[in-house]
Motif scaffolding. Structure first.
Motif: not given
Length: 538
Positions: A220-221, A225-229, A241-242, A273-274
């Motif tokens: 859905n992007t 996708l950003n992975v954050r702390s 992440l792709t 996320i699916q």
């Protein structure tokens, strides 16, 4: 190889030097084991690793004393040993740690290294070190980083050590449970485990393997996708992440998924996320039969109504679930969008919308003393009479709410202490409530206090004691003497959450006057029930 006998002689000599308490061990045997740390017990490997590395040791008799609280001075010695901080010191940083104090050198070194700090010029070397402060010194010493979010229900985002505790979680240094108990004293075994895991990464817990709920993939992007702390937009971007990238989902925090990231955890937004391999969403045709609340520290959620089916997740203490059906001893629930099962023995249930969830509890009520043992006597009262009246009223009101009860005595009968505990254990009671009245040599002693023990269900026992004591103080108007740990037989030998209530002092005229009131039994019973309900947060 040094024999055990020779080893103990060496230990006896060296441990005459106080600074070796928790510090440098002597030469050791390759297969040395502590008398009180059996194989398979908590932190067995970490404790012996620190022994071999000459970081932390036990006493002259070959005992480690794993369940004893650790003092701040002992912690300073262990930390300087672990970090290899040596060298001579002079001067006095803390007013209560003079140069002749047994741990003076270690405390000075630890303070100058920035690991320990005092308070108003004092170090308080003999005070137990809390688990929150253990987290603080470990993050300082080993450069661990955390976030403003903890999984522990008793560590809020505004708690002063939330980042440090989060760092221990994220790095596999502490076990994940429903509560951390940050203000509780750290035991010697806990400190050994945390230090060893900080010092030697191979001891660290696999935070992902022990708590993966399911897998998901980025969807859905149109952009990475950003992975954050942290589970918010203010968190640092750790990676991108792709679409199609697979991630392990460890948990949910608001609109964010917690995922495995390297050797720790990070966060991604739920919208992107699916879930992989998810079954058909539960039909809305089923109606909620009951509501349940988890009364275990961690309760497995399984694919089917059997302990042999796959565990797909866990529910923490206090989690409320909707129950749609039962299959034997298993409750059908919705979990992460799919049907799942959890064991009903670890749920307290009620009909939707009902005000009390005590209906499937078994509660043991123990009016203290009795028969030939009057208990405390004063101001025209006998303890055995006071507590029996309160116990009978509590029994009646609990039954009215649908709870099952068992009384250790319902008349003027004498029972040994161990008999009382056995009655509760044999009944497989969910809670044990022992009722007493206090006495003191001084007639000025006054107030209500409630005791718990750490032998069984310690976290729950403490929480139950605090909840009941608060309600009794409020409703009786007594002085609050607090919830305290104690070693009374009846709460030590019972295997369920257990408390011993001291309603007030028979030897105090004001407290005795409260006990003589016509509504005293009713007030006590209602307060205890409110405390039980608070405990379940229902």
């Amino acid at each position: 190889m040094i024999t055990r006998k020779v080893f103990l002689v060496i230990m006896a000599v060296l441990l005459c030097i106080p600074s070796l308490i928790g510090g440098q061990p002597p030469a050791y045997a390759d297969e040395f084991e502590y008398n009180d740390v059996a194989k398979g017990s908590y932190a067995y490997n970490e404790i012996h690793y620190l022994y071999e590395k000459r970081i932390q040791t036990g006493d002259a008799s070959g005992n480690f004393r794993p369940n004893e609280s650790l003092t701040r001075a002992q912690a300073a010695v262990i930390m300087t040993n672990a970090l290899g901080i040596g060298g001579s010191v002079s001067g006095q940083t803390f007013s209560d740690v003079r140069p002749d104090h047994w741990a003076y050198s270690a405390i000075e070194r630890a303070a100058r290294a920035g690991i320990f700090r005092g308070n108003n010029g004092r170090f308080s070397p003999s005070d137990p070190i809390s688990k929150a402060h253990v987290a603080i010194i470990l993050t300082r010493a080993f450069n661990l980083t955390g976030t403003q979010t903890s999984h522990f229900s008793d560590v809020s985002a505004d708690f002063y050590a939330v980042r440090e505790i989060s760092a221990l979680e994220r790095n596999g240094i502490v076990e994940r449970a429903s509560r951390f108990q940050p203000n509780q004293s750290a035991t010697r075994a806990q400190f050994a485990a945390y230090v060893a895991r900080s010092f030697e990464p191979s001891f660290r817990l696999d935070v992902t393997e022990q708590s993966v709920l399911y897998q998901g993939k980025v969807a859905n992007t149109s952009t990475p996708l950003n992975v954050r702390s942290q589970p918010n937009m203010d968190g640092d971007v750790l990676a991108r992440l792709t679409v199609g990238t697979t991630v392990d989902i460890l948990g949910e925090v608001g609109n964010w998924f917690e995922i495995k990231h390297g050797n720790g955890v990070a966060y991604v937004h739920k919208n992107y996320i699916q879930k992989i391999g998810s079954s058909t969403s539960p039909s809305d045709d089923r109606k909620v039969m009951e509501e349940g609340r988890v009364i275990a520290n961690s309760l497995n959620v399984r694919q089917g109504p059997s302990a042999s089916t796959e565990t797909i997740g866990r529910l923490s203490f206090g989690t409320i679930v909707d129950i749609y059906d039962y299959s034997g001893n298993w409750a059908l629930i919705k979990f992460n969008g799919q049907w799942a099962y959890t064991h009903k023995d670890y749920l307290v249930t009620r009909k939707p919308g009902e005000g009390s969830g005590l209906g499937n509890l078994v509660i043991a009520i123990d009016p203290g003393h009795g028969g030939k043992d009057p208990g405390a006597v004063g101001n025209g009262l006998r303890e055995k009479d006071v507590v029996l009246g309160a116990g009978l009223e509590l029994n009646k009101r609990l039954k009215d709410l649908g709870a099952s009860t068992v009384m250790t005595r319902n008349n003027d009968t004498f029972l040994e202490l161990s008999q009382r505990a056995k009655i509760a254990n044999d009944a497989k009671a969910d809670l044990f409530i022992s009722i007493h009245a206090n006495a003191a040599a001084s007639a000025s002693a006054t107030g209500t206090e409630t005791y718990w023990n750490n032998s069984h269900s310690s976290e729950e026992s403490k929480a139950l004691a605090e909840a009941i004591n608060k309600r009794l103080v409020e409703d009786l108007g007594m002085r609050d003497r607090g919830a305290k740990q104690a070693n009374f037989v009846v709460i030590r030998e019972t295997k369920m959450p257990s408390v011993l209530i001291e309603l007030g002092f028979i030897t105090n005229s004001r407290d005795a006057a409260v006990m003589k009131r016509s509504d005293f039994n009713e007030v006590v019973a209602k307060a205890v029930i409110k405390g039980i309900e608070d405990f379940y947060n229902w």
